[in-house]
Design an enzyme around this catalytic site. Structure first.
Site, mmCIF file in Angstrom:
data_model
loop_
_atom_site.group_PDB
_atom_site.id
_atom_site.type_symbol
_atom_site.label_atom_id
_atom_site.label_comp_id
_atom_site.label_asym_id
_atom_site.label_seq_id
_atom_site.Cartn_x
_atom_site.Cartn_y
_atom_site.Cartn_z
ATOM 1 N N HIS A 1 0.882 -1.170 0.000
ATOM 2 C CA HIS A 1 0.000 0.000 0.000
ATOM 3 C C HIS A 1 0.920 1.221 0.000
ATOM 4 C CE1 HIS A 1 -2.301 -3.028 2.306
ATOM 5 N NE2 HIS A 1 -3.397 -2.462 1.844
ATOM 6 N N ASP B 1 2.230 1.976 3.413
ATOM 7 C CA ASP B 1 3.171 1.054 4.072
ATOM 8 C C ASP B 1 4.591 1.452 3.744
ATOM 9 O OD1 ASP B 1 0.886 -0.594 4.224
ATOM 10 O OD2 ASP B 1 1.541 -1.773 2.487
ATOM 11 N N GLU C 1 -10.620 -6.894 -4.550
ATOM 12 C CA GLU C 1 -10.459 -7.945 -3.536
ATOM 13 C C GLU C 1 -11.718 -8.009 -2.679
ATOM 14 O OE1 GLU C 1 -6.678 -7.906 -1.457
ATOM 15 O OE2 GLU C 1 -7.635 -8.691 0.338
ATOM 16 N N GLU D 1 -9.010 -13.753 -1.429
ATOM 17 C CA GLU D 1 -8.250 -14.051 -0.203
ATOM 18 C C GLU D 1 -8.975 -15.136 0.600
ATOM 19 O OE1 GLU D 1 -6.508 -10.801 1.926
ATOM 20 O OE2 GLU D 1 -7.083 -11.637 3.863
ATOM 21 N N ASP E 1 -4.716 -13.830 -2.432
ATOM 22 C CA ASP E 1 -4.098 -13.493 -1.156
ATOM 23 C C ASP E 1 -4.129 -14.766 -0.323
ATOM 24 O OD1 ASP E 1 -3.447 -10.943 -1.811
ATOM 25 O OD2 ASP E 1 -4.654 -9.969 -0.258
ATOM 26 N N ASP F 1 -5.698 -13.577 9.329
ATOM 27 C CA ASP F 1 -4.556 -13.522 8.398
ATOM 28 C C ASP F 1 -3.427 -14.461 8.801
ATOM 29 O OD1 ASP F 1 -5.730 -11.692 6.724
ATOM 30 O OD2 ASP F 1 -4.658 -9.959 7.517
HETATM 31 C C1 XLS Z 1 -7.502 -6.701 4.382
HETATM 32 C C2 XLS Z 1 -7.038 -6.920 3.026
HETATM 33 C C3 XLS Z 1 -5.881 -6.044 2.590
HETATM 34 C C4 XLS Z 1 -5.734 -6.065 1.097
HETATM 35 C C5 XLS Z 1 -4.952 -4.938 0.537
HETATM 36 O O1 XLS Z 1 -8.225 -7.500 4.963
HETATM 37 O O2 XLS Z 1 -6.725 -8.275 2.885
HETATM 38 O O3 XLS Z 1 -4.712 -6.421 3.228
HETATM 39 O O4 XLS Z 1 -5.168 -7.258 0.666
HETATM 40 O O5 XLS Z 1 -5.495 -3.721 0.850
HETATM 41 NI NI NI Z 2 -5.734 -9.133 1.247
HETATM 42 NI NI NI Z 3 -7.548 -9.629 4.572
#
Ligand code: XLS
Ligand code: NI
Ligand code: NI
Length: 435
Positions: free
Chosen positions: A100, A103, A231, A267, A295, A308
């Site tokens: 990002h 980051d 996403e 993800e 992801d 995560d």
């Molecule tokens: C948050 C998301 C984030 C995206 C990118 O839950 O997974 O990390 O992958 O903004």
């Molecule tokens: Ni993500």
């Molecule tokens: Ni996430």
């Protein structure tokens, strides 16, 4: 200057090794289904979790030890992190990364200062990429941390906030373009609502689509050829997010004439938060020819939260690789470990254990998926299950050659259908044979 002096380059030592800093299964140059593992898997590390996640939780402060980081928002500190991160990529043998804007560079007092800081860090990232051959899988703009986005970014009720978000998207696309990024992701962390009592849903969705159209126009204007992704995630931080799952995203993109410009970045932990399996979400995306990138993480079945975690569950990696191989592999996408260590794993070496485990689990997933495909029994079973549509009445149904009237006649003449077993348990046993 070396930031992980105790850790050597991680190498493949095979399944029998006792060395925790070695790959047991990920052998980058080993060929599976005609391509090397490295080409199939296209691993990426997320800058945010690796470099910026202090491992705080809602009840406690960060625990992560980051001796290289002075904790300030200075550009020098941000530049130093680039060296640390690229040493990490080099030692793990991860070829790609994702970021990002906020980051990699600090958000400073005003937008001009933040943009200038971003440009400085991007220049350094460009040098580091050149020196190491590492590549940017995708970039994105963080439109969810700053208080201005508390009520949304592209879906904010306030035009000034929408403009600020657009400015950030522009700068983040520029950064991704300069770095030769293969894609650009939109994750709408605040693009949803907390209560419908104060929300004009229709207007918010129209605005979100406008932002995405602007991004498509801008991409064309600057000649950025990377793939755009959305996403999906159902909730958290908002109560309801508009991009709630793959089906909702596809519908939104179709409704607003955006489908040809976007693919999905799916993800695992978001899939399960949406009440779907990862395989379901990937299948929905792939069926629409819109599975772009992944992801690669996992949730915890005991927690209803986006934990995560690193993907170490083999059933999960096999599922993912079956779909990826089935669609002929990634083009612009890859496996981005959008995963963080547990709060208890606060030492720098834990970053390595975490990624080694994820890479090995996906290497096994790849090999097992390839073995399942070579064996062919699952495919044959599914094909056979639908074979009544291959000829006769079924073929006529598929071709649209019969209507309710003809089918009513056929059903009256045919009597009660006899149906075979779905054999779920037998197939689950078969899957276990490959693990
Ligand atoms: C948050 C998301 C984030 C995206 C990118 O839950 O997974 O990390 O992958 O903004
Ligand atoms: Ni993500
Ligand atoms: Ni996430």
């Amino acid at each position: 200057m070396e930031y992980f002096p105790e850790i050597q380059k991680i190498r493949y030592e095979g399944p029998k090794t006792k060395n925790p800093f070695a790959f047991r299964h990920y052998n980058p140059d080993e060929v599976v289904e005609g391509k090397t593992m490295r080409e199939h898997l296209r691993f990426a590390a997320p800058y945010w979790h690796c470099m910026r996640n202090e491992l705080a939780d809602p009840f406690g402060q960060g625990t992560a030890l980051m001796p290289w980081d002075d904790g300030t928002t200075s550009v020098d500190n941000a530049l130093k992190r680039v060296d640390v991160f690229f040493e990490f990529l080099d030692k793990t043998g991860i070829d790609f990364y994702c970021f990002h804007d906020r980051d990699i560079a600090p958000e400073l007092n005003d937008l001009a200062a933040s943009n200038a800081a971003l440009e400085k860090v991007v220049a350094k990232l460009g040098e580091a990429q050149k020196a190491t051959g590492k590549k940017l899988l995708w970039g994105t703009a963080c439109l969810f941390t700053h208080p201005r986005y508390a009520q949304g970014a592209g879906t904010s009720p306030y035009a000034e906030v929408f403009a600020y978000a657009a400015a950030q998207v522009k700068a983040a696309i520029d950064a991704t373009h300069v770095l030769g990024g293969e894609g650009y992701t939109f994750w709408g962390g605040r693009e949803g609502y907390a209560t419908l009592l104060n929300t004009d849903m229709k207007r918010e969705l129209d605005h979100l689509a406008r932002l995405l159209h602007m991004a498509v126009d801008y991409k064309k204007a600057i000649g950025f050829e990377g793939q755009f992704y959305i996403e999906p995630k159902p909730r958290e931080p908002t109560t309801h997010q508009y991009d709630s799952d793959a089906a909702a995203c596809l519908n939104f993109l179709r409704e607003y004439g955006l489908l040809e410009h976007f693919k999905l970045n799916i993800e695992t932990n978001h899939a399960t938060l949406a009440g779907h399996s990862m395989r379901h979400e990937l299948t929905v995306a792939a069926n629409a020819n819109a599975l772009g990138s992944i992801d690669a993480n996992r949730g915890d079945l005991l927690l209803g939260w986006d934990t995560d975690q690193f993907p170490t569950d083999l059933y999960g990696t096999v599922d993912v690789m079956l779909i990826v191989l089935g669609m002929g592999g990634f083009t612009t996408g890859g496996l981005n470990f959008d995963a963080k260590r547990r709060r208890e794993s606060h030492e720098p070496e834990d970053l390595f254990h975490a990624h080694i485990g994820g890479m090995d689990a996906f290497a096994r997933g790849l090999k097992i998926a390839a073995a399942i495909r070579a064996d062919g029994r699952f495919e044959a079973f599914v094909r056979k299950r639908y074979r009544s549509f291959d000829s006769g009445l079924g073929a006529k149904i598929e071709k649209g050659e019969v209507g309710l009237k003809e089918l009513s006649e056929a059903a009256l003449a045919g009597g009660e259908p006899k149906i075979p077993s779905g054999r779920q348990e037998m197939l689950e046993n078969l899957l276990n044979d490959f693990l």
